[in-house]
Design a protein around this motif. Structure first.
Motif, PDB file in Angstrom:
ATOM      1  N   THR A  46       0.845  -1.229  -0.046  1.00 23.08           N
ATOM      2  CA  THR A  46       0.000   0.231  -0.007  1.00 23.08           C
ATOM      3  C   THR A  46       1.016   1.303   0.070  1.00 23.08           C
ATOM      4  O   THR A  46       0.503   2.336  -0.366  1.00 23.08           O
ATOM      5  N   HIS A 193      -7.770  -6.132   7.035  1.00 20.16           N
ATOM      6  CA  HIS A 193      -6.510  -5.939   6.240  1.00 20.16           C
ATOM      7  C   HIS A 193      -6.103  -7.028   5.749  1.00 20.16           C
ATOM      8  O   HIS A 193      -5.529  -7.426   4.347  1.00 20.16           O
ATOM      9  N   HIS A 217     -11.734   1.248  10.929  1.00 18.56           N
ATOM     10  CA  HIS A 217     -10.759   1.057  10.066  1.00 18.56           C
ATOM     11  C   HIS A 217     -11.306   1.821   8.796  1.00 18.56           C
ATOM     12  O   HIS A 217     -10.853   1.396   7.559  1.00 18.56           O
ATOM     13  N   ASP A 219     -10.200   4.753   7.922  1.00 21.79           N
ATOM     14  CA  ASP A 219      -8.776   5.284   7.330  1.00 21.79           C
ATOM     15  C   ASP A 219      -8.357   4.357   6.498  1.00 21.79           C
ATOM     16  O   ASP A 219      -7.613   4.966   5.293  1.00 21.79           O
ATOM     17  N   TYR A 220      -8.763   2.937   6.341  1.00 21.55           N
ATOM     18  CA  TYR A 220      -7.928   2.191   5.475  1.00 21.55           C
ATOM     19  C   TYR A 220      -9.043   1.886   4.384  1.00 21.55           C
ATOM     20  O   TYR A 220      -8.677   1.989   3.052  1.00 21.55           O
ATOM     21  N   HIS A 221     -10.319   1.632   4.754  1.00 21.31           N
ATOM     22  CA  HIS A 221     -11.484   1.166   3.725  1.00 21.31           C
ATOM     23  C   HIS A 221     -12.047   2.350   3.223  1.00 21.31           C
ATOM     24  O   HIS A 221     -12.873   2.048   2.051  1.00 21.31           O
ATOM     25  N   TYR A 227     -15.604  -1.553   3.551  1.00 23.04           N
ATOM     26  CA  TYR A 227     -15.182  -2.335   4.840  1.00 23.04           C
ATOM     27  C   TYR A 227     -16.063  -3.738   4.773  1.00 23.04           C
ATOM     28  O   TYR A 227     -15.679  -4.693   5.005  1.00 23.04           O
TER      29      TYR A 227
END
Length: 354
Positions: A46, A193, A217, A219-221, A227
């Motif tokens: 990433t 993740h 999560h 921030d990531y998805h 998500y």
């Protein structure tokens, strides 16, 4: 023990061809860990494109490189591979992340095939459910291991967790250690993740559990929809032959219950407030423990006393019980395991201050 590159690729189910004469001494996805005879898997992460480190891996002795996106290979890596074409084999694959997972399990001779493996995903409850499963496996004499947010451990070794669901090489090494120590079961926490980054590809779960989906999560998805879509992939989008042998869903969580309604494989539900295959009633919640009667799909009623308080821990226990039944563990052993699990470090952990 070294393996030939062509046999390793074949054992991993990868169709790429390679010279039979190339002996591989280790598999790594970190160029700093490459040694003479290594197979280096260059994963585009990433934040960092590991193809940049192909020259470093080769300088340390890597004899083969697995990579995807050959047409967009960084120029220094392309030049290095061209210059070393006579003694370094390039294996082009469609997806280096998935290839890493498949190669990891092949390198360790597929240890999961000798174990009962449960995978627990969801926003909340993963750690407690894996601890309940570990206790049930111990009651069944299966000498289990656990992987999750707190640590990775087998019956004889343990190490602090770096991430909830680590690299496929770490997962495969842990499963191999469990097998070599005579263990026959493992309970693994599966993060979003880990699913998204193919860290659990190549594994067939005897039981896959979905606890719940709450806001986390992002921030990531980026979105809750994204998500949730990743969590669904663990159940609905596994590669052919990697589908869970049984799926366990929380009837009290709208997202998980919706998945249960769609799922067409073998599945069980658990819950307190909604109809479920595994249900709790006559609940008594104390400051230090919880008591309830567990109803099972065959109509059986089992009194259970948990050493952990809280309604949510009753749900976690039901999830573990459903997974254990799916793995053919007797109800009497399951109840014993639930009742003898006394603490989950950092999870409503009682501290005696005198």
């Amino acid at each position: 023990m070294p393996k030939s590159l062509d046999q390793l690729l074949s054992d991993a189910g990868l169709t790429a061809s390679a010279p039979a004469r190339v002996p591989v001494q280790s598999v790594t996805d970190c160029s700093r860990d490459a040694v003479p005879g290594s197979l280096f898997v260059a994963v585009r992460g990433t934040k960092t494109d590991a193809r940049r480190f192909i020259p470093d891996a080769i300088s340390r002795g890597a004899v083969a490189v697995v990579a995807d996106g050959i047409d967009s290979m960084p120029e220094p890596a392309r030049e290095c591979l061209a210059a070393r074409a006579g003694d370094v084999t390039l294996v082009a694959v469609p997806d280096a992340r998935r290839a890493l997972a498949l190669l990891a399990h092949a390198w360790f001779d597929h240890p999961a095939r000798a174990l009962k493996v449960a995978g627990v995903t969801g926003t909340n409850g993963k750690t407690t459910v894996t601890h309940y499963l570990e206790s049930i496996f111990k009651a069944a004499g299966l000498k289990p291991g656990v992987m999750g947010t707190i640590e990775y451990r087998s019956a004889e070794t343990r190490s602090p967790a770096l991430t909830t669901t680590p690299s496929p090489l770490v997962i495969a090494a842990l499963l191999d250690r469990i097998r070599r120590e005579g263990g026959r079961a493992a309970a693994l926490e599966i993060s979003s993740h880990g699913i998204d980054q193919a860290r659990v590809d190549g594994l067939v779960f005897d039981a896959a559990i979905m606890t719940n989906l709450t806001r986390d999560h992002i921030d990531y998805h980026k979105t809750m929809e994204a998500y949730g879509a990743v969590k669904r992939r663990f159940f609905f989008s596994r590669a052919a032959g990697e589908e869970p042998r049984a799926a366990i869903f929380n009837a009290d969580d709208a997202f998980s219950a919706g998945m249960a309604a769609e799922y067409r494989g073998r599945r069980f539900t658990y819950g307190i407030d909604h109809p479920a295959d595994f249900a709790a009633f006559r609940i008594e919640e104390g400051e230090r423990d919880s008591r309830f009667v567990m109803r099972t799909p065959d109509g059986g009623h089992c009194p259970v006393r948990l050493a952990l308080p809280g309604r949510y821990n009753i749900l976690n226990a039901l999830a573990a019980a459903a997974a254990a039944v799916a793995m053919d563990i007797p109800i009497s052993v399951i109840v014993q395991g639930l009742e003898t699990m006394t603490v989950v470090p950092g999870r409503c952990q009682r501290i005696d201050v005198g």
